[in-house]
Design an enzyme around this catalytic site. Structure first.
Site, mmCIF file in Angstrom:
data_model
loop_
_atom_site.group_PDB
_atom_site.id
_atom_site.type_symbol
_atom_site.label_atom_id
_atom_site.label_comp_id
_atom_site.label_asym_id
_atom_site.label_seq_id
_atom_site.Cartn_x
_atom_site.Cartn_y
_atom_site.Cartn_z
ATOM 1 N N TYR A 85 -14.716 39.273 -24.566
ATOM 2 C CA TYR A 85 -13.506 38.569 -25.032
ATOM 3 C C TYR A 85 -13.113 38.696 -26.165
ATOM 4 O O TYR A 85 -11.895 38.290 -26.910
ATOM 5 C CB TYR A 85 -13.357 37.881 -23.557
ATOM 6 N N ASP A 88 -15.622 23.764 -29.332
ATOM 7 C CA ASP A 88 -15.965 21.900 -27.981
ATOM 8 C C ASP A 88 -17.349 23.262 -27.329
ATOM 9 O O ASP A 88 -17.564 24.564 -26.763
ATOM 10 C CB ASP A 88 -14.959 21.694 -27.086
ATOM 11 N N HIS A 141 -11.208 28.189 -20.463
ATOM 12 C CA HIS A 141 -11.148 29.400 -20.598
ATOM 13 C C HIS A 141 -10.180 30.228 -19.535
ATOM 14 O O HIS A 141 -9.886 29.007 -18.378
ATOM 15 C CB HIS A 141 -12.711 29.307 -19.396
#
Lengths: 281, 996
Positions: free
Chosen positions: B540, B310, B280
């Site tokens: 995003y 993940d 991130h």
């Protein structure tokens, strides 16, 4: 005169630390003249979060107790301070004067709760100000109350004459009342922290050897004198839990009755929270 | 006015006259802006240059002289301008120069070679930025609280915030309390009570500490070069992670990086440059790793680091085959579930689910108040987790602690009891599922002679058979919500050797209970609030300004709404993130893709090196450290010290984790020091409508609250500077600045319908009103349960993935929930690691692996951390480190925590807060022990994702005291045919640490 009333509900605290962190955000590197000098970046914090694990695997619970300055009515720090360096305002907030208190380390040890911390760099005793610099400027919440996600911390203004009614109505308590400081900060569900529980599971064995949880078993807690202290019924997993018992309160007897089975009697010695095990009936 | 100009310009003669006027108008606009805005006036004094505006055929033009801050202009063609802007025709020029600015027209003109620019990149770029500054001159943002104190807004991985700034310094960062003008909240009426969320945003601990991270002593404030690195001589690759750094200028740093990009391409050909990000980045739509980063790297061509799914592992590689949900990485959709749960549900089972620790994901404490409502309604709760987690601690309920990576055995035993005692929804199983009988026979032992009884599972899980039976009976007789994972899906048991089978079993259990019927669904109140999903604001994963239609969700909505020049990576080579070390050290590896478009996307194995490409020779690392977040991470350390990597550059905010393994370090600033725009908890794409974790949709202007610290720069600026040296600055920035991109994104959303740009820029946030009750989204899977057309607001699955009719049924071949998976039958029906129906296998690292278990008898689980988020919030002198349940201060050093049962601790003579060495064959980590009853004997708990890597000796070969627990976790994938992570299957031993 209205007083600020901070109430801390132990049952709602989940140790997220937002109170601790927002306090740092407000006070580290920020000087609030007349209220507080900056808090050190690393080190003594103005709100401690005490934690308590109760019981033994697999029957446990956990409670947290945020403990800022308790803004006591009979604050020992006020007496310990020279030059009136600590004072209690009419609205209940106890403040350490960041100028007058310089070098007065004895103020730190005056607090029986350890809520006053020594700022080594500034040679200054410091503590929670209840964000008085914000409340005096129109804020209705302290930073910790604003950042608390669960409602464990709440703040309101109450008339002093209404206080006793609120305490009784909401079952508020003070932390460590034996210290006779008359804290102005109140707690709910304090027993989650200060008391212990006695729990256990009840099970049966079927003829084919399989085990089953004993659901709906009657469990009676009998004190040393033979008096019934409490009664409970096991839940869907056969578990029972008697809470709000005093630590080190001595010998108890559990009397377990399930269906038409003969009662099971279990003797226990209670020191601290106890998972008494699986009792087959 | 623009319409009028367009009509008049149809006449060539009039167009030329208009052009004359408009070109003259440019000068007037400059002069006016300089008069009202001191900053702009100062900008004009920066350079002396001549800028020519002309038509392509050179018939018309005007040039502008900038001399000592004054702009003069003259009609005609200058013989030797510094910068030339070329328009295909007068019509094109008018279209682009007459306000309001039309970005689509600009892009179309660029693509058709009707708009061009000539001149040195430094000057052309400067001129375009100056034009942009002119248009934004006098812009007001933020709110004045008191004289000298301004309140800005920002957004983070852990919630939206107010930022108070005084004298250019951040004073405080707080959650947002809504004002009386903001939209009112929703109310749910259930069982005689009403439930309304508070009118505010909540924030995570890692958000409240931003001030300590922004002003951290670990900030990188200047470009750095490793002291013994010489790009023209000895590179000393073996000293990465060992040698120190020397400060260099931006010019030198950028020249070296741009020079190496060119050299590596020249020497090795395409594919030699690899770029990877952390899991991130700081929050935002534009400065994010899926945005500016992709736009830059697509222009140079790069070997991409392919992310494993993940946190979703078992849902993606396992559960997806039973019910589709590929667009959710195999996890379930969640619409309308908060209201349904409050009204109908009779029990909630949290299975490997700790939303109080993980915030779902990105959603701070938004779900907490809703879970407290479950308590208020007296709904019984069960928590199945090897750790007595924070959700259990807050809410209470029955705690069952299976041995790690075994709880799918419990799931099978529950199904067994339901079959034996006829406690499942036979009608639903008959009508809405496929292939139940073979699985039923497997459970009953007809296939392998082993009935999957509660007694059978007890040997695997350690959970008493009677309790498994009691749970099955409760669940079989009560309408039950299953919260499987911290979000629906996500984390915990799905990241273990048996993660696939666990997630698969979760779907099968819900299929037996009638998934989608009232009160029977997935979720733990973390998702599915009744907010407005019809209001468009991108997340995003929609790619921001990336231009990357192939590798982000840009093409779905945002590309149409925010026209931009598309970008394409011409390098097909990929490296699976979990195998970066093998790719570098051995030069060979392979992986499987994370492709959420369709179920079959995950079957396409890719090899490294890809045909015809160079192996990776240069690594451009950006964002958080892999040493704390990937598996068996001493491998990554060794890879960095390999001569196979000729050049390593790290673009980083803090000196932490793997930053110290770079040759050149480029200092990036935080999101508080640059512009961005975003929404609270909206990631879009793979968790579509993820903002439905929040109680309110809050769109945020991420103000540039302060100037970048030291010489740090925004990622966008760093990439732009490199782009200037590589000849594509205009294509990178499209001639506009970061604030212009924010405006462009604002214009692309539904915000302009409800608030002006000026107001939004000033106030900084907008609360999207909740829909009226009839307009609330339907409950997920309800239409499926009732065999109606899908009615929840998402184009997932994609139309082609329906079998009978678009919107009818699920994404599976049968359109039903499949106990026997047709996708696996088609792909590899004989795969012993992933059979066509879910079965129990013991973990390949656990109590059944006798040799290993003998040496390392403790099962370590490392879930997502509670107070930090990946590497955000940890280390770097953040206040999070001072939280007693995050790190423990011993002898002046803050150690990561390992939690160990009192019996295991006593057997090893370990006391609370003792330093211990946690180790196995892969490495060792020095931790502080927390002796507890919150894990059963035999299980130890820690968190993953330390930001600090601090080996006490040789990097990669000595114990780490920074807390990178992933040094210990296996790099073996859950199953061979996957790119996956099984961190929660990890055997270790722990001993008291007496060393220094």
């Amino acid at each position: 005169m209205k007083k600020w009333l901070l109430v801390i509900d132990v049952e709602k605290c989940e140790n997220c630390n937002n109170c601790f962190l927002s306090c740092k955000d407000e006070h580290v590197d920020n000087d609030w003249p007349g209220y507080a000098a900056p808090q050190p970046g690393q080190g003594p914090s103005w709100i401690a979060i005490l934690g308590k694990e109760r019981g033994q695997y697999p029957l446990i619970d956990v409670a947290y107790l945020p403990r800022p300055c308790l803004h006591c009515y009979n604050a020992p720090c006020i007496g310990a301070a020279k030059d009136s360096a600590v004072a209690r305002r009419p609205d209940g907030i106890v403040l350490i004067d960041p100028v007058k208190a310089k070098g007065q380390k004895q103020i730190v040890s005056a607090c029986p709760y350890g809520a006053i911390r020594w700022n080594e760099l500034l040679a200054l005793p410091q503590k929670c100000t209840l964000c008085a610099h914000l409340l005096d400027n129109g804020w209705t919440k302290t930073r910790c109350v604003q950042a608390c996600p669960t409602g464990a911390l709440s703040l309101r203004r109450v008339e002093e004459k209404d206080l006793q009614g609120i305490i009784a109505g909401e079952q508020l308590e003070v932390y460590e009342p034996d210290r006779m400081t008359s804290p102005g900060v109140y707690y709910r569900h304090l027993k989650r922290f200060t008391c212990c529980f006695l729990g256990g599971s009840v099970a049966t064995k079927l003829d084919d050897g399989r085990e089953e949880c004993a659901v709906g078993a009657r469990v009676t807690l009998i004190g040393a004198t033979g008096a019934v202290v409490a009664e409970s019924t096991t839940n869907a997993f056969g578990d029972f839990k008697f809470d709000h018992l005093e630590e080190n309160s001595g010998r108890y007897t559990l009397r377990i009755v399930y269906a038409n089975r003969p009662p099971k009697i279990v003797a226990v010695e209670l020191r601290t929270s106890l998972h008494s095990g699986v009792h087959f009936v | 006015m623009k319409t009028l100009v367009k009509i008049l310009a149809k006449s060539a003669a009039l167009a030329n006259i208009l052009l004359f006027v408009v070109l003259y108008g440019v000068k007037i606009a400059f002069t006016a802006a300089a008069a009202r805005d001191a900053a702009f006036k100062k900008r004009l004094a920066e350079k002396n240059l001549t800028v020519q505006f002309r038509l392509k055929d050179r018939t018309r033009g005007r040039y502008y002289f900038l001399r000592d801050g004054k702009l003069l202009s003259r009609g005609g063609i200058h013989p030797d301008p510094d910068v030339t802007i070329i328009f295909g025709s007068a019509m094109v020029a008018l279209d682009l120069l007459v306000p309001p600015r039309d970005q689509l027209a600009t892009i179309n003109a660029m693509k058709n070679f009707q708009l061009g620019m000539e001149g040195p990149e430094e000057l052309t770029s400067w001129w375009m930025e100056t034009l942009s500054m002119m248009q934004n001159s006098g812009m007001e943002y933020g709110t004045e609280v008191s004289p000298g104190l301004r309140r800005y807004t920002s957004n983070t991985n852990g919630g939206a915030v107010f930022v108070y700034v005084k004298d250019g310094k951040i004073l405080r960062i707080t959650p947002i309390d809504f004002d009386e003008k903001d939209a009112p909240p929703w109310t749910i009426y259930a069982r005689g009570k009403s439930f309304t969320p508070p009118r505010r945003t909540t924030v995570s601990p890692h958000t409240l500490v931003f001030k300590s991270m922004i002003y951290s002593p670990d900030r990188i404030l200047y470009p750095l070069k490793r002291v013994d690195f010489d790009q023209n001589g000895n590179r000393n690759c073996q000293n990465r992670g060992i040698s120190g750094y020397v400060r260099i200028s931006w010019g030198e740093a950028l020249d070296i990086v741009a020079g190496e990009i060119k050299r590596v391409k020249r020497d090795h050909g395409p594919g030699a440059i690899m770029n990877g990000s952390g899991s991130h980045h700081l929050w935002g739509n534009l400065g994010y790793w899926l945005s500016a980063r992709l736009r830059f790297f697509n222009h140079i061509g790069w070997t991409s680091v392919a992310h494993n799914p993940d946190s979703w592992e078992g849902w993606y590689w396992g559960a997806m085959h039973h019910w589709g949900q590929s667009m959710h990485l195999g996890a379930p959709e969640s619409y309308g579930t908060v209201e349904d749960c409050l009204k109908e549900c009779e029990m909630v089972v949290f299975w490997s689910s700790d939303p109080e620790a993980t915030s779902g994901v990105y959603a701070a404490f938004e779900g907490t108040v809703r879970r407290q409502w479950l308590n208020e309604l007296g709904i019984p709760l069960v928590h199945i987790d090897p750790f007595y987690n924070h959700t259990a601690a807050l809410l209470g309920g029955k705690w069952l602690a299976p041995r790690p990576a075994t709880s799918n055995a419990l799931a099978l035993a529950i199904a067994y009891v339901w079959i034996q005692e006829e406690l499942y929804d036979k009608d639903y199983v008959a009508k809405r599922t496929h292939g139940f009988e073979p699985w039923r026979d497997y459970l009953l032992g007809k296939e392998d002679g082993i009935p999957k009884t509660p007694e059978w599972q007890e040997k695997e899980t350690g959970i008493p058979a009677r309790e498994a039976r009691a749970l099955a009976r409760q669940w079989g007789t009560k309408k039950t919500y299953l919260a499987a994972g911290g979000l629906s899906g996500f984390g915990g048991a799905c990241r273990s050797a048996t993660g696939n089978e666990w997630a698969r079993a979760m779907v099968c259990l819900m299929a037996m209970q009638g998934l989608g019927k009232p009160g029977v669904n997935m979720g733990g109140m973390q998702q599915g609030t009744p907010i407005d999903t019809g209001f468009y604001f991108p997340g995003y994963a929609e790619g921001g300004l990336s231009g990357d239609i192939a590798k982000t969700a840009l093409g779905v909505s945002l590309y149409n709404r925010m026209p931009q020049i598309p970008t394409v990576n011409t390098v097909y080579q990929q490296v699976p993130r979990l195998q970066i070390p093998e790719a570098i050290l051995e030069g060979r590896t392979s992986g499987y893709p994370t492709d959420p478009k369709t179920i079959e996307g995950q079957f396409f194995r890719f090899d490294y090196p890809a045909p015809g490409y160079s192996p990776v020779r240069m690594y451009y690392k950006y964002g958080g450290s892999h040493i704390g977040t990937m598996a068996e991470t001493n491998r990554y350390v060794k890879a960095y010290q390999s001569e196979n990597l000729e050049f390593v550059v790290n673009q980083s905010i803090w000196f932490e984790g793997e930053t110290k393994f770079a040759d050149i370090i480029l200092p990036a600033c935080t999101s508080f020091e640059r512009w961005d725009i975003s929404e609270f908890a909206n990631c879009g794409g793979y968790i579509q409508h993820s903002f439905n974790q929040c109680n309110h949709r809050v769109a945020i202007m991420q103000h540039k609250c302060i100037e970048p610290l030291g010489e740090s720069r925004s990622d966008f600026q760093i990439f732009l500077e490199l782009a200037k040296r590589l000849g594509f600055s205009a294509m990178f920035s499209e001639g506009v600045t970061e604030i212009d991109w924010c405006r462009r994104l604002f214009d692309a959303t539904d915000l302009p319908k409800v608030i002006s740009w000026k107001k939004f820029l000033k106030k900084g946030y907008y609360v999207v009103p909740a829909p009226t009750v009839p307009l609330r989204d339907p409950v997920s899977f309800r239409a499926f349960a009732e065999d109606r057309l899908k009615d929840t607001p998402e184009i997932a699955p994609l139309p082609a993935d329906y079998t009978e009719q678009v919107f009818r049924g699920l994404q599976t071949q049968s359109g039903k929930i499949e106990f026997v998976c047709s996708s696996l039958q088609r792909y590899d029906p004989d795969d012993p690691e992933r059979p066509v129906m879910t079965k129990y296998f013991p973990s390949w690292e656990g109590p059944h692996t006798a040799d290993l278990y003998g040496k390392y008898p403790l099962q370590l689980i490392t879930p997502h951390p509670r107070y930090s988020f990946h590497t955000m919030g940890d280390g770097k002198h953040s206040w999070v480190n001072e939280i007693g349940d995050h790190r423990i201060l011993v002898n002046g050093y803050r150690y990561w925590i390992v939690r160990i049962n009192s019996n295991d601790a006593a057997a090893r003579h370990i006391n609370n807060h003792d330093l211990v060495r946690v180790f196995n064959g892969r490495g060792a980590v020095i931790c502080a022990a927390q002796v507890t009853e919150r894990v059963p004997p035999g299980t130890v708990h820690s968190y993953e994702s330390a930001a600090t890597y601090d080996p006490i000796g040789e990097p990669g070969a000595s114990p780490d005291r920074g807390g990178c627990m992933n040094i210990l976790t296996p790099s073996r994938p859950m199953i061979k045919k996957s790119h996956s992570f099984a961190a929660n299957s990890c055997l270790v031993e722990i001993e008291k640490w007496e060393g220094q």
